[in-house]
Motif scaffolding. Structure first.
Motif, PDB file in Angstrom:
ATOM      1  N   LYS A   1       0.818  -1.212   0.000  1.00  0.00           N
ATOM      2  CA  LYS A   1       0.000   0.000   0.000  1.00  0.00           C
ATOM      3  C   LYS A   1       0.855   1.267   0.000  1.00  0.00           C
ATOM      4  CE  LYS A   1      -3.915  -2.135   2.406  1.00  0.00           C
ATOM      5  NZ  LYS A   1      -4.683  -2.196   3.686  1.00  0.00           N
ATOM      6  N   LEU A   2       2.070   1.148   0.552  1.00  0.00           N
ATOM      7  CA  LEU A   2       2.946   2.317   0.666  1.00  0.00           C
ATOM      8  C   LEU A   2       3.951   2.425  -0.479  1.00  0.00           C
ATOM      9  CD1 LEU A   2       3.558   2.170   4.507  1.00  0.00           C
ATOM     10  CD2 LEU A   2       2.121   3.794   3.265  1.00  0.00           C
ATOM     11  N   CYS A   3       3.844   1.519  -1.461  1.00  0.00           N
ATOM     12  CA  CYS A   3       4.682   1.605  -2.660  1.00  0.00           C
ATOM     13  C   CYS A   3       4.000   2.505  -3.687  1.00  0.00           C
ATOM     14  CB  CYS A   3       4.899   0.205  -3.262  1.00  0.00           C
ATOM     15  SG  CYS A   3       6.046  -0.836  -2.322  1.00  0.00           S
ATOM     16  N   PRO A   4       4.776   3.132  -4.573  1.00  0.00           N
ATOM     17  CA  PRO A   4       4.173   4.014  -5.578  1.00  0.00           C
ATOM     18  C   PRO A   4       3.323   3.233  -6.568  1.00  0.00           C
ATOM     19  CG  PRO A   4       6.503   3.683  -6.040  1.00  0.00           C
ATOM     20  CD  PRO A   4       6.260   3.081  -4.698  1.00  0.00           C
ATOM     21  N   SER A   5       2.340   3.890  -7.122  1.00  0.00           N
ATOM     22  CA  SER A   5       1.425   3.225  -8.068  1.00  0.00           C
ATOM     23  C   SER A   5       2.145   2.774  -9.335  1.00  0.00           C
ATOM     24  CB  SER A   5       0.273   4.165  -8.431  1.00  0.00           C
ATOM     25  OG  SER A   5       0.780   5.386  -8.982  1.00  0.00           O
ATOM     26  N   ASP A   6       3.218   3.460  -9.699  1.00  0.00           N
ATOM     27  CA  ASP A   6       3.962   3.101 -10.905  1.00  0.00           C
ATOM     28  C   ASP A   6       5.216   2.291 -10.562  1.00  0.00           C
ATOM     29  OD1 ASP A   6       5.200   5.183  -9.600  1.00  0.00           O
ATOM     30  OD2 ASP A   6       5.832   6.221 -11.444  1.00  0.00           O
TER      31      ASP A   6
ATOM     32  N   TYR B   1      11.897  -5.127  -3.657  1.00  0.00           N
ATOM     33  CA  TYR B   1      12.404  -4.221  -2.638  1.00  0.00           C
ATOM     34  C   TYR B   1      12.755  -2.860  -3.250  1.00  0.00           C
ATOM     35  CZ  TYR B   1      12.934  -8.605  -0.079  1.00  0.00           C
ATOM     36  OH  TYR B   1      12.715  -9.816   0.520  1.00  0.00           O
ATOM     37  N   LEU B   2      12.099  -1.807  -2.769  1.00  0.00           N
ATOM     38  CA  LEU B   2      12.312  -0.461  -3.292  1.00  0.00           C
ATOM     39  C   LEU B   2      12.967   0.431  -2.236  1.00  0.00           C
ATOM     40  CD1 LEU B   2       8.859   0.056  -5.058  1.00  0.00           C
ATOM     41  CD2 LEU B   2      11.014  -0.712  -6.089  1.00  0.00           C
ATOM     42  N   GLN B   3      13.763   1.362  -2.705  1.00  0.00           N
ATOM     43  CA  GLN B   3      14.439   2.284  -1.794  1.00  0.00           C
ATOM     44  C   GLN B   3      13.435   3.241  -1.153  1.00  0.00           C
ATOM     45  OE1 GLN B   3      17.698   4.430  -3.555  1.00  0.00           O
ATOM     46  NE2 GLN B   3      18.505   2.615  -4.618  1.00  0.00           N
ATOM     47  N   PRO B   4      13.632   3.585   0.128  1.00  0.00           N
ATOM     48  CA  PRO B   4      12.770   4.587   0.758  1.00  0.00           C
ATOM     49  C   PRO B   4      12.845   5.914  -0.001  1.00  0.00           C
ATOM     50  CG  PRO B   4      14.017   3.400   2.424  1.00  0.00           C
ATOM     51  CD  PRO B   4      14.574   2.982   1.101  1.00  0.00           C
ATOM     52  N   ALA B   5      11.713   6.556  -0.123  1.00  0.00           N
ATOM     53  CA  ALA B   5      11.667   7.844  -0.837  1.00  0.00           C
ATOM     54  C   ALA B   5      12.355   8.930  -0.009  1.00  0.00           C
ATOM     55  CB  ALA B   5      10.219   8.227  -1.115  1.00  0.00           C
TER      56      ALA B   5
ATOM     57  N   SER C   1      10.330   4.932  -3.239  1.00  0.00           N
ATOM     58  CA  SER C   1      10.564   5.445  -4.585  1.00  0.00           C
ATOM     59  C   SER C   1      10.408   4.297  -5.578  1.00  0.00           C
ATOM     60  CB  SER C   1      11.974   6.029  -4.680  1.00  0.00           C
ATOM     61  OG  SER C   1      12.950   4.992  -4.576  1.00  0.00           O
ATOM     62  N   THR C   2      10.702   4.564  -6.820  1.00  0.00           N
ATOM     63  CA  THR C   2      10.650   3.514  -7.847  1.00  0.00           C
ATOM     64  C   THR C   2      12.027   2.879  -8.064  1.00  0.00           C
ATOM     65  OG1 THR C   2      11.004   5.177  -9.584  1.00  0.00           O
ATOM     66  CG2 THR C   2       8.716   4.591  -9.064  1.00  0.00           C
ATOM     67  N   MET C   3      13.019   3.298  -7.306  1.00  0.00           N
ATOM     68  CA  MET C   3      14.379   2.776  -7.444  1.00  0.00           C
ATOM     69  C   MET C   3      14.554   1.510  -6.610  1.00  0.00           C
ATOM     70  SD  MET C   3      15.972   4.660  -9.575  1.00  0.00           S
ATOM     71  CE  MET C   3      17.655   4.128  -9.259  1.00  0.00           C
ATOM     72  N   PRO C   4      15.075   0.443  -7.210  1.00  0.00           N
ATOM     73  CA  PRO C   4      15.257  -0.801  -6.452  1.00  0.00           C
ATOM     74  C   PRO C   4      16.427  -0.694  -5.470  1.00  0.00           C
ATOM     75  CG  PRO C   4      16.164  -1.036  -8.660  1.00  0.00           C
ATOM     76  CD  PRO C   4      15.464   0.297  -8.628  1.00  0.00           C
ATOM     77  N   VAL C   5      16.341  -1.452  -4.402  1.00  0.00           N
ATOM     78  CA  VAL C   5      17.451  -1.537  -3.456  1.00  0.00           C
ATOM     79  C   VAL C   5      18.566  -2.350  -4.112  1.00  0.00           C
ATOM     80  CG1 VAL C   5      18.183  -2.347  -1.182  1.00  0.00           C
ATOM     81  CG2 VAL C   5      15.869  -1.439  -1.508  1.00  0.00           C
ATOM     82  N   GLY C   6      19.798  -1.894  -3.997  1.00  0.00           N
ATOM     83  CA  GLY C   6      20.920  -2.573  -4.617  1.00  0.00           C
ATOM     84  C   GLY C   6      21.203  -3.934  -3.999  1.00  0.00           C
ATOM     85  N   ARG C   7      21.814  -4.795  -4.791  1.00  0.00           N
ATOM     86  CA  ARG C   7      22.125  -6.159  -4.336  1.00  0.00           C
ATOM     87  C   ARG C   7      23.027  -6.142  -3.111  1.00  0.00           C
ATOM     88  NH1 ARG C   7      26.329  -9.781  -5.376  1.00  0.00           N
ATOM     89  NH2 ARG C   7      25.755 -11.995  -5.248  1.00  0.00           N
ATOM     90  N   ASN C   8      24.084  -5.337  -3.136  1.00  0.00           N
ATOM     91  CA  ASN C   8      25.013  -5.294  -2.009  1.00  0.00           C
ATOM     92  C   ASN C   8      24.345  -4.776  -0.744  1.00  0.00           C
ATOM     93  OD1 ASN C   8      27.113  -6.280  -3.578  1.00  0.00           O
ATOM     94  ND2 ASN C   8      27.828  -4.239  -4.167  1.00  0.00           N
ATOM     95  N   THR C   9      23.446  -3.806  -0.898  1.00  0.00           N
ATOM     96  CA  THR C   9      22.719  -3.287   0.260  1.00  0.00           C
ATOM     97  C   THR C   9      21.839  -4.367   0.867  1.00  0.00           C
ATOM     98  OG1 THR C   9      22.707  -1.059  -0.690  1.00  0.00           O
ATOM     99  CG2 THR C   9      21.098  -1.521   1.044  1.00  0.00           C
TER     100      THR C   9
END
Length: 416
Positions: A242-247, A254-258, A268-276
């Motif tokens: 519910k807290l992820c962006p519609s797009d 797994y998405l990075q915190p806005a 945000s719409t940016m994925p969390v990196g593999r190393n992170t």
């Protein structure tokens, strides 16, 4: 084009092995210019060597290569270096079988000798494994609010921990490859609860290629936790979505915190990196004050170990982890309590006690019925009372005894 189809992890390993060999070759050739060292120069590049040249060069390589700190490589590491170089040459179109081709006998014998010598010295004999998280460890994550729906980061970390344990996911890459479409929320009428169903996409045991065409994909479930809703995997997954962006992108979960969060959108719409992602569990353990070697793989090991400790059948554990071989046994870590029980068995059980068989009317007393060894033990105890009653077809025996500290009583009933 062939190289593009090789997994990135394999290419990284190939680069590590080839770079290690090239570094050694360059350093050796510098020393060879000094006559006092009395060693030969190895001119050809690795990919251009003949089999005889490879046999000689790799034999010298495994004998002389050192870590950057000057210490010896463990035998297993040397073996991996040789096998990765073999794979690298195969990728480059040069087929070699270092351990099977008689041409490489010198290399095989040298490697075997060094592996035995270093094992005898204790070098590399301890395999480093990701440690298992205890229930108390996990409770620390929750009680210290390191995971949960408190902030975008704690909710994200809760997904990693809960998915890692409940779906037994591997390390960072399998988390990084996770897509929203692989997780489906369903309702089970039989138990009256919602649950998440995870369907494997690609994994270490199912790459999706020709060799995996008949392999059944892992499908596993995680039911909602109605006893502790704060830790419920279904509720937290719903909250996250519910807290992820519609797009949001559909190829990553797994998405990075806005940078600027709102009441309706935390990510945000940016994925969390593999190393992170790979450092998630290590970071949580450090923040919780849990010492030891913990990685994301600890979650997978924790899943198998908890099921094993609870007596689950190996087939059920394999369904959860997706193992198709006996390799699952390396994940089933025995607890200290189980090890203590094994130790007690090996150190000898208490003396065999006599059988209490069919006590009924007209039967002898326990002291007359038992053997001399039990008589002695009973006579040494105080406040021993035996009551016998015949209730229909049920034999009833009531036994009370105050025993010395450390004493044991074993009652064995034989059905007549």
């Amino acid at each position: 084009m062939a190289i593009e189809r090789i997994p990135k992890n394999t290419l990284n390993k190939n680069s590590w092995a080839v770079n290690t060999f090239n570094f050694w070759q360059n350093e050796r050739n510098k020393l060879a210019l000094d006559p006092s060292f009395n060693i030969s120069v190895i001119h050809p590049k690795l990919e251009e060597m003949t089999k005889d040249e490879l046999n000689f060069a790799l034999s010298r390589f495994v004998s002389e290569i050192k870590k950057k700190d000057g210490n010896d490589y463990p035998g297993q590491s040397l073996y991996e270096l040789v096998m990765i170089i073999q794979n690298h040459l195969s990728v480059m179109g040069k087929s070699c079988q270092f351990l099977n081709d008689p041409t490489f006998k010198q290399l095989k014998d040298t490697l075997d000798c060094i592996m035995k010598t270093r094992s005898a010295k204790g070098i590399g004999t301890e395999k480093r494994q990701a440690m298992v998280l205890s229930v108390d460890d996990e409770n620390k994550f929750w009680s210290r609010k390191l995971i949960g729906d408190f902030t975008p980061q704690t909710l994200l970390d809760a997904q990693v921990v809960l998915f890692g344990i409940n779906f037994a996911l591997r390390g960072g890459q399998e988390h990084r490859n996770l897509r929203p479409g692989q997780i489906c929320k369903k309702y089970c009428e039989i138990v009256g609860k919602y649950y998440l169903e995870y369907t494997e996409d690609v994994s270490k045991t199912n790459s999706g290629g020709l060799a995996s065409r008949k392999v059944k994909r892992k499908v596993t479930t995680a039911f909602e936790n109605t006893d502790c809703k704060e830790r419920c995997i279904v509720r937290l997954y719903d909250t996250y979505n519910k807290l992820c962006p519609s797009d949001r992108p559909q190829d990553v979960n797994y998405l990075q915190p806005a940078k600027k969060i709102t009441a309706d959108c935390w990510y945000s719409t940016m994925p969390v990196g593999r190393n992170t992602l790979m450092k998630t569990v290590a970071r949580l353990c450090e923040n919780a004050g849990i010492e030891g070697y913990y990685t994301n793989h600890s979650l997978r090991a924790t899943a198998a170990t908890r099921l094993f400790a609870d007596g689950m059948d190996e087939q059920l554990i394999a369904e959860k982890t997706g193992h198709r071989s006996s390799a699952i046994r390396s994940y089933k870590r025995t607890s200290i309590e189980q090890q203590f029980k094994v130790s007690k068995v090996l150190q000898g059980r208490p003396p065999k006690m006599a059988k209490l068989a069919d006590f009924g009317p007209g039967k002898q007393s326990i002291k007359e019925e038992c053997d001399e060894e039990l008589k002695c033990q009973v006579e040494e105890c105080s406040n021993v009372e035996i009551h016998k009653e015949n209730k229909s077809s049920v034999r009833y025996v009531h036994f009370e005894a105050d025993l010395p500290e450390g004493a044991n009583i074993s009652l064995n009933f034989d059905k007549k």
